[in-house]
Design an enzyme around this catalytic site. Structure first.
Site, PDB file in Angstrom:
ATOM      1  N   CYS A  50       0.812  -1.339   0.114  1.00  0.00           N
ATOM      2  CA  CYS A  50      -0.100  -0.081  -0.142  1.00  0.00           C
ATOM      3  C   CYS A  50       1.097   1.104   0.103  1.00  0.00           C
ATOM      4  O   CYS A  50       2.179   1.173   0.347  1.00  0.00           O
ATOM      5  CB  CYS A  50      -0.775  -0.059   1.437  1.00  0.00           C
ATOM      6  SG  CYS A  50      -2.075  -1.442   1.250  1.00  0.00           S
ATOM      7  N   ASN A 109       0.825   0.003   5.899  1.00  0.00           N
ATOM      8  CA  ASN A 109       1.249  -0.780   5.079  1.00  0.00           C
ATOM      9  C   ASN A 109       1.985  -1.930   5.449  1.00  0.00           C
ATOM     10  O   ASN A 109       2.758  -1.916   6.287  1.00  0.00           O
ATOM     11  CB  ASN A 109       2.409  -0.070   3.842  1.00  0.00           C
ATOM     12  CG  ASN A 109       2.956  -0.794   2.716  1.00  0.00           C
ATOM     13  OD1 ASN A 109       2.345  -1.972   2.220  1.00  0.00           O
ATOM     14  ND2 ASN A 109       4.112  -0.222   2.418  1.00  0.00           N
ATOM     15  N   GLY A 110       1.476  -3.218   4.993  1.00  0.00           N
ATOM     16  CA  GLY A 110       2.203  -4.431   5.457  1.00  0.00           C
ATOM     17  C   GLY A 110       1.331  -5.705   5.729  1.00  0.00           C
ATOM     18  O   GLY A 110      -0.088  -5.358   5.264  1.00  0.00           O
ATOM     19  N   GLY A 131      -1.198   0.988  -4.853  1.00  0.00           N
ATOM     20  CA  GLY A 131      -2.416   0.464  -4.637  1.00  0.00           C
ATOM     21  C   GLY A 131      -3.566   0.945  -5.538  1.00  0.00           C
ATOM     22  O   GLY A 131      -3.700   2.357  -5.413  1.00  0.00           O
ATOM     23  N   TYR A 189      10.351  -4.572  -8.509  1.00  0.00           N
ATOM     24  CA  TYR A 189       8.867  -4.242  -9.192  1.00  0.00           C
ATOM     25  C   TYR A 189       8.087  -3.165  -8.273  1.00  0.00           C
ATOM     26  O   TYR A 189       7.448  -2.300  -8.976  1.00  0.00           O
ATOM     27  CB  TYR A 189       8.059  -5.626  -8.938  1.00  0.00           C
ATOM     28  CG  TYR A 189       6.757  -5.355  -9.574  1.00  0.00           C
ATOM     29  CD1 TYR A 189       6.503  -5.284 -11.044  1.00  0.00           C
ATOM     30  CD2 TYR A 189       5.666  -5.139  -8.495  1.00  0.00           C
ATOM     31  CE1 TYR A 189       5.047  -5.061 -11.383  1.00  0.00           C
ATOM     32  CE2 TYR A 189       4.359  -4.951  -9.100  1.00  0.00           C
ATOM     33  CZ  TYR A 189       3.901  -5.065 -10.637  1.00  0.00           C
ATOM     34  OH  TYR A 189       2.982  -4.778 -11.195  1.00  0.00           O
TER      35      TYR A 189
END
Length: 506
Positions: A2, A101-102, A28, A257
């Site tokens: 995210c 985020n995670g 996201g 990526y």
């Protein structure tokens, strides 16, 4: 994966957070949200969709205040309903909103603890709501009505003792300040910056340095593993290491990526790392196939372009842009379901026949996940007239699921799981296939910051750095994240009517 943003400012932040989220949109595309604080009240708008679709003029007018946080969501656990869009709010103590985020690897047991011991109710299946309520419970243990920096750090310290997995989080505490904290391994990224104005300094947190760049903030540094940085609304900054056994182990797939090439993460240039990936891969090709018959190197846009340019240069082979990308189609890696992914590849890319006709083509991609995209692109190259189609991956074979915040498919959905290189080549229809060696990939990143001695490479080698992942956990992940499971979850998810969210700015 995210994107998170937080600003403690001197001027209105609604437009600036919006702009930062558009820069982080690649992290996201499922949902977006912004909350602002005007010195008295919190104002929140969040919903499913891209940033540009979630916020209209009337929403932005309601997001008043000089401090706030933002989030772009890419679902990993739970459904993709609007109810699980972030930031997430809890009213006690103080009123706290959080963007995360995670992924917490012990979320299920924490949910039980929160209900039975902490007497807290969870309204979604999101592990981010778990993280928020753990933080809120620990902050509530402070006996003083006026929150002090040591109270914040004590709360984060106790949170580290309870929460396992990956988390980079920003929390805005009503009337007090903003705290950003990172798990003890630093798996997911977050950076800290500042900007001088006529009225003093403003401070900003973001998942990637490009978020700071877009708003003219100076990058100070990364938030360290196990560290918390607390910025009071008067601009006073405090920081403390809240996990004693912290060890830098960032996710290496960020460099392959996830991140933008113009970002710096953990003081490592993503762009230079991808250049080195191309160099390493060229060396391997020349060693394994010195008398190759490759006529042209063509990248699969966009994340592989940097590596492909360097690869072609090192090999002395022509580099060409053989595919035109439709930039209005989302990233196929995060498309829901194989049918949608297959459809979107054709909509996303179109081959330039002149670059393929009667040539032996080496296609370069950042990685191969399900193989769906690779197979279709190879077919497109053949239909465009390529004589032979070779394929190179800038990353090693992905054989294991990710449990730290990337919705990488379950093991059974990864094309490299249980297959050797020849079998993968056959499955995607390549005449020849080569992967980056894991050792070389690690060197490409560590060369950027020699102080980092270890990276999370679990998707390649199955070694989960948190040490708490067993087969039972992976089986539970498979049950939750498979495409069939997601279809059922989304079919059963409840979408509240517009305006029913009590904290939404409408």
């Amino acid at each position: 994966m995210c994107g998170i943003v937080g600003i403690v400012g001197q001027e209105s932040v609604n437009q600036r957070i919006y702009d930062a989220l558009t820069v982080l949109q690649h992290r996201g595309q499922d949902a977006a949200g912004i909350v602002t604080f005007d010195g008295d009240r919190l104002h929140l708008r969040k919903s499913k969709g891209l940033v540009r679709d979630v916020f209209s003029t009337r929403h932005m007018l309601g997001l008043v205040g000089s401090s706030g946080i933002g989030h772009v969501r890419y679902p990993t656990a739970g459904s993709s309903s609007s109810a699980e869009a972030q930031p997430i709010y809890v009213n006690s103590p103080y009123g706290i909103v959080l963007a995360h985020n995670g992924n917490l690897t012990n979320a299920n047991e924490l949910k039980k603890e929160l209900f039975e011991s902490d007497k807290r109710h969870l309204n979604t299946n999101s592990d981010s709501e778990v993280l928020l309520n753990i933080l809120a419970h620990e902050l509530q243990q402070s006996s003083d009505s006026r929150l002090k920096p040591e109270d914040v750090f004590n709360a984060v310290t106790h949170l580290h003792k309870r929460c396992r997995g990956a988390f980079a989080a920003i929390a805005l505490i009503n009337g007090h300040g903003m705290v950003c904290f990172r798990d003890k391994f630093g798996i997911r990224p977050v950076v800290f910056g500042k900007k001088e104005t006529e009225n003093g300094f403003e401070y900003m947190f973001a998942s990637e340095s490009v978020g700071l760049d877009a708003l003219g903030f100076e990058l100070i540094r990364d938030v360290l593993p196990g560290e918390a940085i607390y910025v009071e609304f008067d601009g006073t900054v405090h920081s403390k290491k809240c996990a004693d056994d912290a060890m830098y182990s960032p996710c290496i797939f960020e460099y392959v990526y996830l991140a933008r090439p113009d970002s710096f993460i953990d003081n490592i240039s993503v762009y230079r790392t991808r250049m080195r990936m191309g160099e390493k891969l060229a060396d391997k090709i020349l060693k394994e196939w010195p008398d190759h018959d490759i006529d042209v190197v063509i990248p699969i846009p966009d994340t592989s372009t940097t590596a492909a340019i360097e690869l072609a240069s090192c090999m002395g082979v022509k580099f060409r842009q053989g595919f035109v990308k439709n930039r209005y189609i989302g990233r196929t890696f995060i498309m829901p379901g194989q049918t949608m992914r297959r459809k979107s590849v054709r909509q996303k890319l179109n081959a330039i026949g002149l670059e393929f006709k009667d040539k032996n083509v080496l296609l370069v991609d950042d990685s191969i996940v399900r193989g769906t995209t690779s197979e279709q692109i190879i077919n497109m190259a053949r239909q465009a007239g390529a004589r032979k189609v070779y394929f190179a991956s800038a990353a090693p074979p992905l054989r294991f699921p990710n449990v730290y915040g990337i919705d990488m498919p379950t093991a059974s959905e990864l094309i490299a799981h249980g297959r050797d290189v020849a079998e993968i080549a056959q499955a995607i229809g390549a005449d020849w296939l080569i992967f980056q060696d894991l050792k070389d990939l690690i060197e490409t990143a560590s060369e950027g910051n020699p102080n980092i001695k270890r990276f999370d490479t679990s998707v390649f080698d199955g070694e989960y750095i948190t040490g708490d992942i067993d087969q039972d956990y992976l089986d539970s992940v498979e049950a939750l994240r498979s495409d069939d499971s997601k279809k059922k979850q989304n079919a059963n998810s409840y979408e509240p009517a517009e305006g029913l969210d009590l904290y939404n700015t409408e």
